[in-house]
Each structure stands twice: as C-alpha cells, then as structure tokens.
Design an enzyme around this catalytic site. Structure first.
Site, PDB file in Angstrom:
ATOM      1  N   ASP A 129       0.814  -1.090   0.052  1.00  0.00           N
ATOM      2  CA  ASP A 129       0.088  -0.146  -0.157  1.00  0.00           C
ATOM      3  C   ASP A 129       0.714   1.333  -0.102  1.00  0.00           C
ATOM      4  OD1 ASP A 129      -2.680   1.061   0.848  1.00  0.00           O
ATOM      5  OD2 ASP A 129      -1.322   2.292   1.730  1.00  0.00           O
ATOM      6  N   LYS A 150      -3.053   5.958  -4.164  1.00  0.00           N
ATOM      7  CA  LYS A 150      -3.947   7.269  -3.792  1.00  0.00           C
ATOM      8  C   LYS A 150      -3.872   8.239  -4.354  1.00  0.00           C
ATOM      9  CE  LYS A 150      -3.823   4.887   0.799  1.00  0.00           C
ATOM     10  NZ  LYS A 150      -2.346   4.566   0.934  1.00  0.00           N
ATOM     11  N   TYR A 172       2.986  10.122  -0.388  1.00  0.00           N
ATOM     12  CA  TYR A 172       4.257   9.604   0.537  1.00  0.00           C
ATOM     13  C   TYR A 172       5.462   9.878   0.165  1.00  0.00           C
ATOM     14  CZ  TYR A 172       0.191   6.818   2.591  1.00  0.00           C
ATOM     15  OH  TYR A 172      -0.779   6.293   3.113  1.00  0.00           O
ATOM     16  N   HIS A 189      -7.357   9.770  -1.428  1.00  0.00           N
ATOM     17  CA  HIS A 189      -7.057   9.746  -0.195  1.00  0.00           C
ATOM     18  C   HIS A 189      -7.845  10.487   0.858  1.00  0.00           C
ATOM     19  CE1 HIS A 189      -2.744   9.688   1.271  1.00  0.00           C
ATOM     20  NE2 HIS A 189      -3.485   9.472   2.208  1.00  0.00           N
TER      21      HIS A 189
END
Length: 318
Positions: free
Chosen positions: A52, A86, A57, A119
């Site tokens: 994931d 996401k 990120y 998200h």
C-alpha cells in the site's frame, strides 16, 4: 493452523490479500528511498503480496523499484502482487484525475494499479504543490466536489489503468453521497482502525455496503512524531501483554490478529526485517471470544489522524 481468517478477500480484478505492507512515513522517517525499496523487497521475500502506498508519501518510485527487482529475479510476477495507491488532494479537479494516476503509474513502473483510492474527501488548490499555503500559512483549498472526482475515477476503471477504486478517510454521510451516484461502486475503504479507535459503526456500514475495509495505523502508530507520554501505547497495555504471553506471540501480532478476526484488512508498516516477517505471521493462532472482548475493551475513540490543516474545508470529514 488457525481458522476463520482468509488469506485474501474478493475484489474486482483479483483477490485482495488481508495482510499488506504499509509504506506511510517510511521515506519521511529515513529520507532514504533505498530503505523503502529494501523494506518492500524483504516483505515480498517473506511472502507479502500486497503493498500500500500513495502519491503524497513520495515513495512510489522506491516501491516500484523494489517490485520491479523482485519480478526480475523471479520471486513474483506482476500479477502476484497487489498494488494500492491514492490520488492526492491537489488533483481532485476531474480534468486532472487521469494524469494523477498516470504520474503514479510512472513512479510505480507498471501499466495499472490494482486499487486506486481517493485519499481524502477534500480538495486543495490545483497543482503540483502538494501542501499549498498562503503567506500566513493557511492552506489553500479548491471547491471540487469529491462526487465529481469520483465520477472521473470511475472512468479510470474503463481505461484499464486501475482494476478497482475506493475511498479513504471518508465519513458515513460522504460515503452515502458517493453510493447514491456511483456507477462503479467503491470496492474498498481505508480508514484508521486500531484497539483505541475501533471505528465500529463506519466499519459495519461499509461492510454492509459491499466494501472491504482496510485499517491503517493498525498498531496505533506508537512511533508517531507527535506522540506524547500521556497518550496510550499498545505495547504498554497489561491486557495485551497477558494475551501475548499466553499465545507466545508479540503484542503486534495479537493486535493484527484481532483486526483480522473482525474482518478487517491490515497494512502494518516497518523497515525492520524481523518485524516485517513477524507482522505476516498471523495465521497460525486464534484469539478466543474472551480475548477478542478484552482487546475491544481498550477502545476509547482515540483518533490519531485528523488532518486538521483542512479543518476549515467544507468537506472536512471529522
């Protein structure tokens, strides 16, 4: 062997592994993409088939490098690994949704993802500045409705760029709005769930509406940057210590097993090889009903992630 917890659950495209490797903050902690890539390689070598990640990120390239390496060395094929990413808040403009996914695909070095999530339900100002702010430090928002963003995400399934789409960090009313208009129903929701925040009402609602539920921060993120000593820590809980000793399992394994037995997918994160291996070893023991109730008794509606920078947005979820 234990019973009652499947290794995978049904999803559009292909089965969804119930244990995956989470990657939130891995790059942020170390600043070294090599450590993220190594964690993913270790996880795959230890049998993980679910990773994931998310555009925000900043580690999709590292994740993609690791998956590519394990495909090239023959450990897996692309079809063996389940990849979730996401769409970030600055790409909610329906005109930008497809390009946002294409950016993620370039980083991940794949032609499609298995699951693409929205998200958050709120939009930031359009553009590549992921955290846009004015001169006073206030976050700059956009007025895109997440329903319109969802409709654009539905088209991605038709193009083959993703096999399934879902939501993250939405509340019940927001999910209901999506369900009312969706021609492609959300297949999954990813939300905060751990012993201190069971999120039971939302979990039940989503499961009743045909969504798999994925728990992020399943261990209540004890290494969080903003942790203060007055806050609870699962590794200090006497109940969890007792169950851990009785089962011959770590506290982390007990908590993750607890969530699995509640029908929730877990994505614990780590860059430590021993913990990555340990967090996957969840299918050779069971928690009794009494033990399940004891762990559930830790619930105190303690939410860790509130995204308070967006608290003034009309679509703020909490």
């Amino acid at each position: 062997m234990s019973s009652g917890v499947p290794l995978t659950v049904p999803m559009p495209g292909k089965p969804y592994p119930t244990v995956g490797l989470g990657t939130f903050t891995l790059l942020g902690k170390t600043g070294a993409s090599e450590e993220v890539a190594n964690a993913v390689k270790v996880a795959i070598a230890e049998g993980y088939r679910h990773v994931d990640c998310a555009f925000v990120y900043g580690n999709e390239k590292a994740v993609g490098d690791a998956i590519k390496a394990k495909i090239e060395d023959g450990t897996i094929t692309r079809n063996d690994i389940y990849i979730t990413t996401k769409i970030w808040n600055t790409y909610h403009n329906p005109e930008h949704v497809e390009e946002a996914l294409r950016k993620s695909l370039r980083g991940l070095q794949t032609d499609c993802v298995d699951l693409y999530l929205m998200h958050w339900p709120f939009a930031y100002k359009d553009g590549d500045n992921l955290f846009p702010q004015d001169a006073e430090g206030n976050f700059l928002f956009a007025d895109h409705d997440y329903v319109d963003t969802w409709k654009a995400m539905e088209k991605l399934v038709g193009t083959g760029l993703t096999k399934a789409i879902g939501l993250s960090n939405f509340n019940k009313k927001q999910i209901e709005r999506v369900l009312e208009v969706a021609t492609v129903k959300p297949s999954n929701i990813q939300i905060e769930i751990h012993p201190y925040f069971l999120n039971e009402e939302l979990v039940s609602f989503c499961q009743l509406n045909g969504m798999t539920v994925t728990a992020y921060a399943p261990l209540a993120n004890p290494s969080r940057v903003l942790y203060v000593e007055s806050e609870p820590n699962i590794f200090e809980e006497p109940i969890l210590k007792d169950i851990s000793a009785a089962k011959g399992k770590s506290i982390a394994q007990v908590v993750l097993r607890f969530l699995l037995q509640r029908g929730v997918v877990v994505i614990p994160k780590s860059i430590n090889q021993a913990r990555i291996k340990e967090n996957k070893q969840l299918f050779d023991f069971d928690l009794t009903e009494s033990e399940m109730q004891q762990v559930a008794g830790l619930n105190r509606n303690f939410r860790l992630f509130r995204e308070e920078m967006a608290i003034r947005h009309k679509h703020y979820a909490f």
